[in-house]
Scaffold this active site. Structure first.
Site, short mmCIF file in Angstrom:
data_model
loop_
_atom_site.label_atom_id
_atom_site.label_comp_id
_atom_site.label_asym_id
_atom_site.label_seq_id
_atom_site.Cartn_x
_atom_site.Cartn_y
_atom_site.Cartn_z
N SER A 57 0.80 -1.23 0.00
CA SER A 57 0.00 0.00 0.00
C SER A 57 0.83 1.28 0.00
O SER A 57 0.26 2.37 -0.15
CB SER A 57 -0.95 0.01 1.20
OG SER A 57 -2.00 -0.92 1.01
N LYS A 60 0.30 3.66 -2.81
CA LYS A 60 -0.80 4.62 -2.81
C LYS A 60 -0.31 6.05 -2.65
O LYS A 60 -1.03 7.00 -2.97
CB LYS A 60 -1.79 4.27 -1.70
CG LYS A 60 -2.52 2.95 -1.97
CD LYS A 60 -3.29 2.43 -0.76
CE LYS A 60 -3.91 1.07 -1.10
NZ LYS A 60 -4.46 0.40 0.09
N SER A 122 -6.32 3.36 4.01
CA SER A 122 -5.61 2.51 3.04
C SER A 122 -6.59 1.73 2.17
O SER A 122 -6.35 0.57 1.82
CB SER A 122 -4.66 1.55 3.77
OG SER A 122 -3.70 1.02 2.87
N LYS A 232 2.65 6.63 4.89
CA LYS A 232 1.82 5.48 4.51
C LYS A 232 2.47 4.15 4.91
O LYS A 232 3.65 3.93 4.72
CB LYS A 232 1.61 5.49 2.99
CG LYS A 232 0.57 4.53 2.50
CD LYS A 232 -0.82 4.99 2.88
CE LYS A 232 -1.86 3.90 2.72
NZ LYS A 232 -1.72 2.82 3.73
#
Length: 401
Positions: A57, A60, A122, A232
């Site tokens: 993730s 992202k 997320s 993140k």
């Protein structure tokens, strides 16, 4: 500005070198670890920084970076709404879809809420809905992601999905490239970064019983490290547990990347310890105060032949704690000699030039190697008039330029 071959070296006052201190030790079980002090450009720690790995993730961050750019340019509005396609919902809901925002088919969701769903929750579903809303299809949006990757110089990365879902090796990154992306997000879109990246939680969707669903931000630094405000986490079986994070304390901003850890708890422990080490084991040593002229640069085709190069902010070199006694800003009485440094730029610099324009870099030889900081134009320099251009041509012809 990136340093390149063939650059011009501007003269700087001769400075006495200080003894190089050994970097303070740090050990982590994370297979990949990287830390950069954005305030000075110093790389404070690097363990397999260029190893290609799945980002999970953490990919992202690029989806968000693309969206931030479109918002800043006016091509995308925060209150603009996109519809959740039934096909997208079908693919990205339920336990098999990983982290979700709990979107519903046919639901209209604003860009602002989708960004919160991506960054805070997320949400894999939120990523694809945003990608399809912006570019029509996810593959078309991925092309935008890779265009930005190239523009940022992320040479060892590639994106195949908008959310970092495993795709048989198409999507890969390095710790150094993730740090570059994090730094670009903070630098290029500071207001949007501040607005979205440090939300402690976000509420969206309802349970089968109709209760609102609130999910906490997975950022392991929030609430644990002073000044933490992003970025993140990521996790898949293939990638393990990873995190790209940032925090700012006393004018120093650090970016860290950790990857390949074995559990959520290990990610929390290592992220907090790593960031605390970055702030406690290193310090900023002042060099130039904001607005201080460092040197001048030659100008081509301008109303004046040179322009002053000044510090756009207080500039400091990062040194190990205890490496030397604190010194004063250059131009003031200092307790220790300044480190070796030079100014580099692609020269001569062509007019017109705007005051505050980034046109050179200060390269300092610090304890971590070269540390690169921006220098900007002290004032506007307009283009030379007709007679000025004639005189410049004549000087060049006579070898006087």
């Amino acid at each position: 500005m990136k340093l390149a071959s063939g650059i011009a070296f501007a003269p700087l006052l001769a400075l006495t070198a200080t003894a190089v201190a050994a970097p303070p030790p740090f050990e982590t079980p994370a297979p990949v670890a990287f830390m950069e002090d954005l305030s000075s450009g110093a790389i404070l720690f690097a363990k397999q920084p260029d190893y290609r790995m799945p980002p999970a993730s953490m990919a992202k961050m690029m989806t968000v970076y693309v969206a931030f750019g479109l918002i800043k340019s006016g091509q995308l509005k925060l209150d603009q709404k996109f519809t959740v396609r039934p096909e997208t919902w079908q693919r990205w809901h339920g336990p098999q879809a990983g982290s979700t925002m709990f979107l519903s088919p046919g639901e209209q969701v604003s860009v602002s809420d989708l960004l919160a769903g991506i960054i805070t929750l997320s949400g894999n579903d939120a990523c694809v809905v945003l990608a399809e809303g912006i570019a029509g299809t996810e593959p078309a949006f991925v092309n935008l992601m890779n265009q930005q990757r190239e523009a940022l110089g992320m040479r060892n990365s590639n994106f195949g999905t908008a959310n970092g879902w495993p795709d048989n090796g198409v999507t890969y990154v390095t710790a150094r490239d993730l740090a570059t992306l994090a730094a670009a997000t903070i630098r290029d879109y500071p207001d949007l970064y501040k607005q979205f990246y440090s939300k402690p939680n976000f509420t969206w969707g309802k349970t089968m019983g109709g209760a609102a669903i609130t999910q906490d931000n997975r950022d392991p630094l929030l609430g644990r490290v002073a000044g933490a405000d992003g970025l993140k986490t990521g996790h898949t079986e293939e990638a393990g547990y990873g995190f790209t994070g940032s925090a700012e304390q006393n004018g120093r901003r650090l970016v860290i990347v950790l990857a390949g850890m074995h559990s959520v708890n290990e990610r929390i422990q290592q992220s907090v310890a790593f960031m605390n080490w970055g702030f406690s084991a290193w310090r900023a040593r002042p060099l130039f105060a904001k607005g201080k002229r460092v040197t001048t640069a030659e100008v081509q085709g301008g109303g004046t032949s040179s322009v002053g190069l000044v510090a756009p902010r207080d500039l400091a070199v990062t040194v190990p704690l205890g490496a030397a006694a604190p010194g004063g800003i250059l131009g003031q009485k200092a307790q220790i000699p300044a480190p070796p440094m030079k100014v580099v730029y692609d020269g001569p610099i062509k007019a017109p030039i705007k005051a505050g324009q980034h046109i050179a870099d200060l390269v300092v030889q610090g304890d971590t190697g070269q540390q690169v900081m921006p220098l900007v134009a002290e004032n506007d320099v307009g283009e030379a008039g007709f007679f000025g251009r004639v005189w410049a041509s004549l000087k060049a012809l006579l070898g006087l330029a």
